[in-house]
Structure formats: structure tokens, C-alpha cells
Design a protein around this motif. Structure first.
Motif, PDB file in Angstrom:
ATOM      1  N   MET A 284      -9.362  10.774 -11.838  1.00 33.86           N
ATOM      2  CA  MET A 284     -10.256  11.445 -10.810  1.00 33.86           C
ATOM      3  C   MET A 284     -11.347  12.280 -11.601  1.00 33.86           C
ATOM      4  O   MET A 284     -12.295  12.919 -10.935  1.00 33.86           O
ATOM      5  CB  MET A 284      -9.636  12.627  -9.867  1.00 33.86           C
TER       6      MET A 284
ATOM      7  N   PRO B  21      -7.400   3.671  -5.023  1.00 31.83           N
ATOM      8  CA  PRO B  21      -7.419   3.010  -3.862  1.00 31.83           C
ATOM      9  C   PRO B  21      -7.329   1.453  -3.994  1.00 31.83           C
ATOM     10  O   PRO B  21      -6.822   0.874  -3.258  1.00 31.83           O
ATOM     11  CB  PRO B  21      -8.472   3.801  -2.915  1.00 31.83           C
ATOM     12  N   ARG B  22      -8.186   1.150  -5.001  1.00 30.03           N
ATOM     13  CA  ARG B  22      -8.472  -0.398  -5.262  1.00 30.03           C
ATOM     14  C   ARG B  22      -7.121  -0.930  -5.496  1.00 30.03           C
ATOM     15  O   ARG B  22      -6.811  -2.357  -5.229  1.00 30.03           O
ATOM     16  CB  ARG B  22      -9.332  -0.719  -6.266  1.00 30.03           C
TER      17      ARG B  22
ATOM     18  N   GLY C   1      -5.485   9.050  -6.833  1.00 32.26           N
ATOM     19  CA  GLY C   1      -4.934   7.682  -6.563  1.00 32.26           C
ATOM     20  C   GLY C   1      -6.055   6.710  -7.107  1.00 32.26           C
ATOM     21  O   GLY C   1      -7.181   7.197  -7.858  1.00 32.26           O
TER      22      GLY C   1
ATOM     23  N   MET D 272      -3.616  10.172   6.280  1.00 29.00           N
ATOM     24  CA  MET D 272      -3.343   9.083   5.523  1.00 29.00           C
ATOM     25  C   MET D 272      -2.476   7.937   6.252  1.00 29.00           C
ATOM     26  O   MET D 272      -2.505   6.989   6.136  1.00 29.00           O
ATOM     27  CB  MET D 272      -2.729   9.132   4.314  1.00 29.00           C
TER      28      MET D 272
ATOM     29  N   GLY E 138      -4.188  -0.359  -4.111  1.00 30.46           N
ATOM     30  CA  GLY E 138      -3.353   0.171  -3.131  1.00 30.46           C
ATOM     31  C   GLY E 138      -2.413   1.434  -3.107  1.00 30.46           C
ATOM     32  O   GLY E 138      -1.651   1.772  -2.427  1.00 30.46           O
TER      33      GLY E 138
ATOM     34  N   GLY F 237      -5.779  -0.162   6.295  1.00 30.24           N
ATOM     35  CA  GLY F 237      -5.641  -1.098   5.148  1.00 30.24           C
ATOM     36  C   GLY F 237      -4.526  -2.425   5.615  1.00 30.24           C
ATOM     37  O   GLY F 237      -4.907  -3.416   5.304  1.00 30.24           O
TER      38      GLY F 237
ATOM     39  N   HIS G 287      -4.147  15.178  -5.559  1.00 27.30           N
ATOM     40  CA  HIS G 287      -5.240  14.268  -4.888  1.00 27.30           C
ATOM     41  C   HIS G 287      -5.784  13.258  -5.508  1.00 27.30           C
ATOM     42  O   HIS G 287      -6.957  13.135  -5.860  1.00 27.30           O
ATOM     43  CB  HIS G 287      -6.412  15.434  -4.461  1.00 27.30           C
TER      44      HIS G 287
ATOM     45  N   TYR H 127      -3.376   4.876  -2.685  1.00 23.72           N
ATOM     46  CA  TYR H 127      -4.288   5.747  -1.884  1.00 23.72           C
ATOM     47  C   TYR H 127      -4.422   7.266  -2.303  1.00 23.72           C
ATOM     48  O   TYR H 127      -3.344   7.675  -2.654  1.00 23.72           O
ATOM     49  CB  TYR H 127      -4.058   5.640  -0.444  1.00 23.72           C
ATOM     50  N   ALA H 128      -5.601   7.727  -2.450  1.00 24.28           N
ATOM     51  CA  ALA H 128      -5.607   9.122  -2.784  1.00 24.28           C
ATOM     52  C   ALA H 128      -5.897  10.083  -1.545  1.00 24.28           C
ATOM     53  O   ALA H 128      -6.731   9.977  -0.932  1.00 24.28           O
ATOM     54  CB  ALA H 128      -6.841   9.058  -3.688  1.00 24.28           C
ATOM     55  N   MET H 129      -4.709  10.721  -1.336  1.00 27.65           N
ATOM     56  CA  MET H 129      -4.563  11.890  -0.071  1.00 27.65           C
ATOM     57  C   MET H 129      -5.744  12.672  -0.101  1.00 27.65           C
ATOM     58  O   MET H 129      -6.198  13.245  -0.998  1.00 27.65           O
ATOM     59  CB  MET H 129      -3.343  12.651  -0.364  1.00 27.65           C
ATOM     60  N   ILE H 130      -6.119  13.067   1.029  1.00 26.95           N
ATOM     61  CA  ILE H 130      -6.774  14.201   1.247  1.00 26.95           C
ATOM     62  C   ILE H 130      -6.013  15.283   1.757  1.00 26.95           C
ATOM     63  O   ILE H 130      -4.850  15.036   2.136  1.00 26.95           O
ATOM     64  CB  ILE H 130      -8.003  13.943   2.171  1.00 26.95           C
TER      65      ILE H 130
ATOM     66  N   LEU I  52       0.778  -1.270  -0.046  1.00 31.47           N
ATOM     67  CA  LEU I  52       0.099   0.088  -0.112  1.00 31.47           C
ATOM     68  C   LEU I  52       0.938   1.311   0.091  1.00 31.47           C
ATOM     69  O   LEU I  52       2.160   1.148   0.718  1.00 31.47           O
ATOM     70  CB  LEU I  52      -0.836   0.225   1.241  1.00 31.47           C
TER      71      LEU I  52
ATOM     72  N   ALA J 172      -5.151   5.584   7.869  1.00 31.79           N
ATOM     73  CA  ALA J 172      -5.774   5.094   6.813  1.00 31.79           C
ATOM     74  C   ALA J 172      -4.797   3.733   6.161  1.00 31.79           C
ATOM     75  O   ALA J 172      -5.382   2.613   6.048  1.00 31.79           O
ATOM     76  CB  ALA J 172      -6.283   5.995   5.680  1.00 31.79           C
TER      77      ALA J 172
END
Lengths: 320, 336
Positions: free
Chosen positions: B98, B110-111, B108, B124, B113, B131, B106, B115-118, B65, B127
Motif C-alpha cells: 500500500m 486486487p490483481r 491487498g 466487499m 484476487g 469479480g 486495508h 481484494y483490499a477492503m474499504i 477471489l 465487489a
């Protein structure tokens, strides 16, 4: 007899038993069984799947989000709804935006022991359903019966979206049912808890029971209040509310939250904008007073709506 | 402890350098597009942080991840993000991952691995920990999760809560701190009072590693060791790299607050130039190699940019305007 609290425990037990993706994470929920015992014995029955967390609401929700991305179905417990504000960022900015931004769903359930109890005070009594409903991307539920506490929690776990599950502490122990339902109204549908012809009382959570008691009081005067239990405040079942107002012509919204921007305000906004012609009188709302929730039972009893204040408001609405 | 860490080879170094190079060329292009008014929103670059960032992304494996942050273009590319999707996201192409719903850094998948940062710093950390927890509950082992942040991010509650919670569960989490001396304009002296950010590792009960963020070889070695230790069951690893952000916070920021003495110090060295000198000194590459690699990177970036500029933009009429995946949960009262 099964209490509301036991229904929540049994729903989690069933979710754990039937879905290997489910795990529980939260403060004191393991061997101790949770501050309210909503997870009693579950860590023994499901070893390694009922996990104590540090005292870290942000991390609890953040961990749930990451787990959900990886395909798990976490149910996390905030010890009190009031403390969920420490995890607010993860709930509203991370969980609630994930699907919209990335197309990856975020199936987490955040349990919020909500609402006032005698002696609870400012930081163990809050009703935050309107706050969470404000952000897009969340489902916000307020079960008011034992049956709903059970079925809606199970449905929440099955849902692919993040759920803020506002279970009411006032109902934990005294609300009881003979048995748990096999079938239930789906999330997003309101329920006519008591039919009536003279005015619609739209409410949720513990206020359902105060409203039903108020309806009993009005019945003694020969007036029939129709009580609508919203069940879920987001999505809000506007159709059922409008249909009720169409029958009665009058709307009284009762909510334990603070007034500004609350569920009652939202219901009135919807009925006024979408069903203005159905109304024979200006809608009325009763909320908790706009102060922190007081600790002393004598103050608290007046701070929130009760059967007698609801009945008084209904009489005013009906000019009796 | 199990297997030893494999040494960083010449080819590892060259491979990492070439990702850094593509990242730099791509970011130069983004800056140019920004100045030309073609970018929707801001541009946030990782100039000066490529050696550290690439060392994370390139040493993770498929199935690991990765939650990169604002200055991780190099690490993103190394982990499998593409020049094309970067440009699509910055230029607002409807075909980007996106889809115009979020932009710039911002992004990613996610599926996968990734991840899209906020924007909320530190968020994260838990998060990725979550995971990893889910993977562990599923019976998987040997997986590592990494996330990056800066010196500013270490001041957030989410960083603290996430790292602490990961340490309690001994999760294979890598937290990589690029101490680039400034959080936007806030210098280290106003960010923390401990003598060294690495001191925090002891407080959390995790292993700490220090890297020279200007030195690709050191970054590769340090991150390889940290990732290895996490993978082998050593629990969370905190890496702190010393470097300097060589650009503004975003391209709108001239970074006039950066002290001259810092720019002239060893920290102010450009990791890409140092890597190029190293390649030449070691005779691992010739000047011709470097030129041809750069030309190749420029061709790829320019071709992708030209392609993306011809792509459709998001169509509001095609949007379903819902934030929920479950159709029956959707509502949109009061909107036309």
C-alpha cells in the motif's frame, strides 16, 4: 436524425461490439431496454452481456468495481442520477480510491441520467456532477451535445479510471444531429460553443443550450457572448476558460446545480485565483435555486436558470 | 450433485494450525509494536477468530477471489499474504503493497484476487460478486469468491444488496460471518432481532452453514463444504460462525463492555489453545513440535519486523499525488 439518447445507445452498442470486456448492468436495462430506452435491443444483440440488476444501487456499483478489477469494462446505469446517492459509497469510497490505494485501475462507467425535466420533481431531476467532482479519483463528464454524448461515452469506456457520466435527460429527445462523429475533442478539453468578444459564459449540460439562446438574445442588442461548454467538469479545462476570459474580460457562470460548492463556484474560484487580472468586472454566477427541484412545471421553469435569466444576468454584467 | 467433499485430513489440520500460529505470533508482535508507539495508526486483531479465518483462506485455490476483513490475519496469510507485507503496511514502509497510502488491514493486491477492503462494512460483498460475474462472462468456471464480515456487517445495506444480487445471479460467492458477539461495543441484542443470523440465508435463497468458530476441525469441514458447494454451482453460501472476539475492537479498546459470562462461556474459548490441545490429544503433534513451531514463527516475525524497521518510509516528494491512472485526467488546482 440521431437524438442524444440514441447516441448514448449507439455508443454502448459500439462499445459492446468492439470490446469483449464491455458489459452493461443496471435496473430494467435488459429486455425492457431501460427506463429511457438507452439500452433498447442491446440485450438481444449481445446476449448475456446486458444484464438486469436488482434494485440495488450499492450492489450495482460494487459489482462493477469487482468486475473491473477482474479486467472487465462495465457500464452501469443508475436509473436516475438522484438514485446514485444509494450507490455513492461504492463510487466515492471504493471505485475512486482503488487506484490510489492499490495501483489497480478501476475502469467503470456509471451512467447518471441527470438534470431537470418538466414534471420530474425533487427525486428525478438532480444534477450531481459537483458532488462527484469533490472526491479525488473520479472523472466527471457532462456531455451537452449529441456528438459528445456519443464520443465521450466511448472514450469513457476506454479510460482506465472510473467515470461518472452525467447525461442530461432534458436533451435526450429533442437534441438531434445528422451524424455521429469519427473524431472528437478529448475528455478534459472544453469547447468554445459560440465565439464572442463581450463576456464569457461558462456552462455545461443542458445549460449550454439556454446559454446559447441567451447569447442570441444579447446579439439582438449588439453584444456578443462567448459560450464555453466545459464538457467535462473533472478534469476542468481551466486553460480554455482563462483564455476566453482573457478575450472578454467578463465571466458569467451558468449551472443547473445548486449553488453551494457547485461547478460555477469552482470555475469562479479558478478564474479569480489564476486570472484575477483578466477580469474587468466581478464574476457572476447563476445556479438553480437552493431548494429541492420542484415538480410543477411553472415552479420548475423558475427554479433553474433559463435563457431569459441568463440574458438578464449578462446584461447586468455588461451594464446594459 | 457432483464430486463429494474430501474429508479434512490430519495434515490439513496441522497446516491450518500452523498458519493460525504464525498469525497469532504476528498479531502479538503488532500489539507489542503498537504499545511501543511504533505503529502508524491503529491495530486491529483477529484473536479468537483464527480458526474460522484460516479455514476460508487456506481452502481457496489460486485463481479464486478473497476479500478479507478486519480480523482475517490468519486467512490472509493462508491465501498468500505475507508476514513481511503485513508488517510493512502496519509500520508504514514505503516497500509495502500500500506504499503508505493505506494502512493496517486495508491492504491487498486486487490483481491477484486478494481484494483490499474499504472500511465501509459490507462493501466487499458486491465487489467479490462482481469479480465472479466478470469471470463468468469471460467463460471461466470453477472459481469461488469469498468475503468475510462480522455480525455488525450483516446490518448494512451493502451486505443485503450484495448477497441478494449474488443470489439472483447464482454466483459462486461465499459470505462468511464471524458472529463475534460485538460490533465494536454493540452487542448482538442491539444488532439484529432475528433468532439466528443463519436464518437470513433462507431469506436470500442461499444455502446456510453453521460453524463452531472455536473449533478448527469444524471450521475446516464447514468451510470446505461451503466452498465446494459454491464451486459446484450451488450459488452463494452463507456461513455463520459462533465465537467471541478475544481482543478489543482495536488495540486502543480495552473491551470492558464484553460480558464476563460470555468470556467464561464456551464461546470465549481460545481457538488456538483448543487446536493445540487437540493436536496433543490426538497425538498429531508433541509438545516439542508445538514449541518448535512457535519458535519458528517467532523467528520469522521478529526477523521481518527488524527488516521492516530499517526500510524507507514514504517520501512525500516522491509521490505523484494523483488518484487517477490516466495522466491526462489529472489536475491539482490550488495546491502548492
Amino acid at each position: 436524425m440521431i437524438t442524444y439518447l440514441e447516441a448514448i445507445r449507439l455508443a454502448q452498442q459500439k462499445a459492446l461490439a468492439t470490446d469483449p470486456r464491455v458489459f452493461l448492468y443496471g435496473q430494467d436495462i435488459g429486455t425492457f431496454g431501460g427506463a429511457f430506452k438507452a439500452t433498447k435491443n442491446l440485450s438481444t444483440e449481445f446476449p448475456g452481456r446486458v444484464l438486469d440488476s436488482p434494485l440495488s444501487e450499492d450492489a450495482i456499483v460494487g459489482i462493477a468495481i469487482g468486475a473491473a478489477i477482474e479486467g472487465a469494462r462495465p457500464i452501469v446505469e443508475m436509473q436516475f442520477a438522484d438514485f446514485s446517492t444509494c450507490g455513492l459509497n461504492q463510487i466515492v469510497n471504493h471505485a475512486a480510491t482503488l487506484f490510489y490505494r492499490t495501483g489497480t485501475p478501476c475502469p467503470i462507467v456509471v451512467r447518471l441520467p441527470s438534470g431537470g425535466t418538466s414534471g420530474g420533481g425533487p427525486f428525478h431531476s438532480q444534477s450531481l456532477e459537483a458532488v462527484y467532482s469533490h472526491w479525488p479519483g473520479l472523472v466527471v463528464l457532462t456531455p451537452a451535445t449529441v456528438e459528445d454524448a456519443y464520443s465521450m461515452l466511448l472514450e469513457s469506456v476506454a479510460l482506465d479510471d472510473p467515470v461518472v457520466f452525467c447525461e442530461h435527460k432534458f436533451l435526450y429527445y429533442h437534441l438531434k444531429a445528422e451524424r455521429l462523429p469519427d473524431e472528437a475533442l478529448p475528455i478534459g478539453k472544453a469547447r468554445i460553443a459560440r465565439p464572442g468578444r463581450d463576456a464569457s459564459v461558462v456552462t455545461h449540460g443542458a445549460m449550454l443550450h439556454e446559454s446559447l439562446a441567451a447569447a442570441e438574445l444579447l446579439a439582438q442588442d449588439g453584444f456578443e457572448l462567448e459560450v464555453v461548454d466545459l464538457r467535462s467538469v473533472k478534469p476542468l479545462d481551466t486553460d480554455t476558460v482563462l483564455a476566453s476570459v482573457a478575450r472578454t474580460g467578463r465571466l458569467l457562470c451558468v449551472s443547473e446545480e445548486w449553488p453551494w460548492g457547485g461547478v460555477a463556484a469552482e470555475v469562479i474560484a479558478r478564474v479569480s485565483t489564476e486570472g484575477f487580472g483578466l477580469l474587468d468586472a466581478a464574476p457572476v454566477r447563476i445556479n438553480a435555486k437552493d431548494t429541492p427541484v420542484p415538480y410543477h412545471p411553472e415552479l420548475w421553469a423558475v427554479h433553474r436558470p433559463t435563457a431569459s435569466t441568463i440574458a438578464a444576468a449578462a446584461r447586468q454584467l455588461l451594464h446594459i | 450433485m457432483a464430486k463429494p467433499v474430501a474429508p479434512v485430513s490430519t495434515s490439513d489440520y496441522i497446516k491450518a494450525y500452523r498458519v493460525m500460529l504464525v498469525s497469532r505470533v504476528l498479531e502479538d508482535k503488532l500489539a507489542a509494536l503498537y504499545r511501543a508507539g511504533m505503529i502508524k495508526g491503529g491495530v486491529f486483531l483477529g484473536k479468537g477468530q483464527e480458526a474460522l479465518s484460516v479455514s476460508v483462506g487456506i481452502q481457496l485455490r489460486r485463481g479464486d477471489l478473497f476479500a478479507p476483513l478486519i480480523r482475517d490475519q490468519a486467512g490472509r496469510l493462508a491465501f498468500g499474504d505475507t508476514v513481511l507485507d503485513t508488517l510493512r503496511t502496519y509500520l508504514g514502509s514505503a516497500l509495502g503493497s500500500m506504499r503508505g497510502r493505506d494502512g493496517n488491514i486495508h491492504r491487498g493486491r486486487p490483481r491477484d484476487g486478494y481484494y483490499a477492503m474499504i472500511s465501509h462494512l459490507g462493501a466487499m460483498v458486491p465487489a467479490v460478486a462482481g469479480g465472479l460475474l466478470a469471470r463468468r462472462l469471460r467463460g471461466e468456471s470453477g472459481i469461488v469468491g469469498a468475503t468475510c464480515l462480522g455480525d455488525g456487517g450483516t446490518s448494512t445495506g451493502a451486505f443485503h444488496e450484495g448477497l441478494n444480487a449474488a443470489a439472483v445471479d447464482k454466483l459462486p460467492l461465499l459470505v462468511v460471518v464471524a458472529n463475534n458477539r460485538y460490533a465494536y461495543s454493540t452487542p448482538n441484542s442491539r444488532q439484529y432481532a432475528c433468532a439466528d443470523l443463519l436464518d437470513k440465508a433462507a431469506g436470500y435463497g442461499v444455502t446456510g452453514h453453521r460453524a463452531d468458530g472455536t473449533d478448527l476441525a469444524d471450521c475446516l469441514r464447514t468451510l470446505r463444504t461451503a466452498i465446494h458447494q459454491a464451486r459446484e454451482g450451488g450459488g452463494p453460501q452463507l456461513v455463520v460462525a459462533d465465537l467471541l472476539r478475544l481482543v478489543g475492537h482495536g488495540e486502543h479498546d480495552d473491551a470492558s463492555y464484553v460480558e464476563e459470562s460470555l468470556k467464561k462461556s464456551r464461546l470465549g474459548a481460545d481457538c488456538l489453545q483448543l487446536a493445540e490441545s487437540h493436536l496433543l490429544d490426538q497425538k498429531w503433534a508433541s509438545a516439542d513440535d508445538l514449541r518448535s513451531w512457535r519458535n519458528e514463527a517467532e523467528r520469522e516475525v521478529n526477523a521481518a519486523a527488524d527488516r521492516v524497521r530499517r526500510e524507507p518510509i514514504p517520501d512525500p516528494a516522491e509521490e505523484d499525488w494523483t488518484a487517477l491512472s490516466t495522466a491526462t485526467m489529472r489536475e491539482n488546482p490550488g495546491t502548492p
